[in-house]
Motif scaffolding. Sequence first.
Motif: not given
Length: 496
Positions: A481-482, A485
Amino acid sequence: MLIAHDLGTTGNKASLHHDDGRLVAAVTVPYPAHFAAGGVAEQNPGDWWDAVVAATRELLARTDTAPTDVAGLVVSGQMMGAVLLDAEGEPARPAIIWADTRAGAQQRELEAAIGAERAYAILGHRLNPTYSVEKIMWVRDNEPEVWARVRRVCVAKDFIVLRLTGRLATDRSDASGTNAYDQRAGTWSEDVLSAARLDRTLFPEILESTQIAGPLTSAAAEALGLHTGVRVVMGGGDGPLAAVGSGVVAPEDGAYVCLGTSSWISFAADSPLHDPAMRTFTFDNVVPASYVPTATMQAGGASVQWIAEALSPDPARPETGRLTAEAAADIDTDDLYFLPYLLGERSPLWDPDARGAFVGLARHHGRAHLMRAVLEGTAFNLLTCIQAFREAGAAIDRIDAVGGGAQSDVYLSVLADVWGVPVRRRTIVEEANSLGAAVTCAVGLGLTDFSAARALSEVTAEFTPDPGRHAVYAERHTRFTDAYTALAPWFAGRPR
């Protein structure tokens, strides 16, 4: 006998069933889709009809079934597209299918007029370029010469029902996937249509999925090799029908994942489930007075198909099975990640600008690592969806798998380890949508009820998560998920 057609992205999966829903035979007739830069995704509705005709005739011939033995016919279809019809009921242009993301400006226009949160409360869905209303607005705003000929609009399944019966209608499940349907009221939303500047008369009447749309017309009966006594049941969208085909007809039946071109996780519920962060959405179910909260990613199976084509000597004959076997459970991708956003993304990101990416590539990474990273990337994305459901109050302690990807032991093992819950394969995977449609047809003809679906597809294998691997994947999910982002601003800023 009953005949069910499932209009997918890559072809029509058609099946012949006994009148209690039991599967007799299935065939697939492929057809092309046109994908191009700028978010273009289109198909020729005539190809859908040709595939329905060819598949029906092949089913009859292969099983030596007499046309007079067929009592009912039903259609399942890909959702959220836009078929624009002229005064004669013929397509005014190619159909814009679910994967098309061109209508970003139209989404923003609706959001400015209604508000994102208010729209979600009305629709049970986010406003997004992937939905029908935004696509219809896009044609109006960008193709005025086409728009001048448009008189009615519908989705894929409705177009085939029109060809079969001469009646233009839709059902609640497909209506709920248009961004134009007031889910609480059960009607087309006057607020949304007013904001979209679209006339209500463009949209078809709404029937129950189990309602008989009509008998076959004489022209349709002749084309299909059937008779005019065949009754056409309205049917529904492929997502809700896959739930029925997975034996999920009530809340107690648990959750399922469909591993098709797009991939989704869903379950049955007595009321819409609204996620405070609007990551998930809710369709009306084909089972009356019920709903199917859903989280759909754009390119689940499409990502697997893409990497298999890219790594195979002949892309026209992708070695998916061999590549998946090479990516067995003991392969360590060494912090390699794949963002599975080849077609932008719906759940959980709702970002049409997102794109696919390998992150963390090193010199030692090879075919098996790339394939493994793709399988893991789709699993990570769907894990975010599972977490969203849980945060909204849903209990998910096991997931049944259908769709083409459910045939792979390696893939189901990866999913179980990433998600931390048992993943079970069912007897019928490729034909789950059409099985759900056949049960809906049988219910519409008064031959059975939806509970019969539970006995028509059985669990054949269960993949339990390995606690050690799940703990590692839980940490890696955060890295996954990072990565999105960090890249999201770069995706948003790419040249148009």
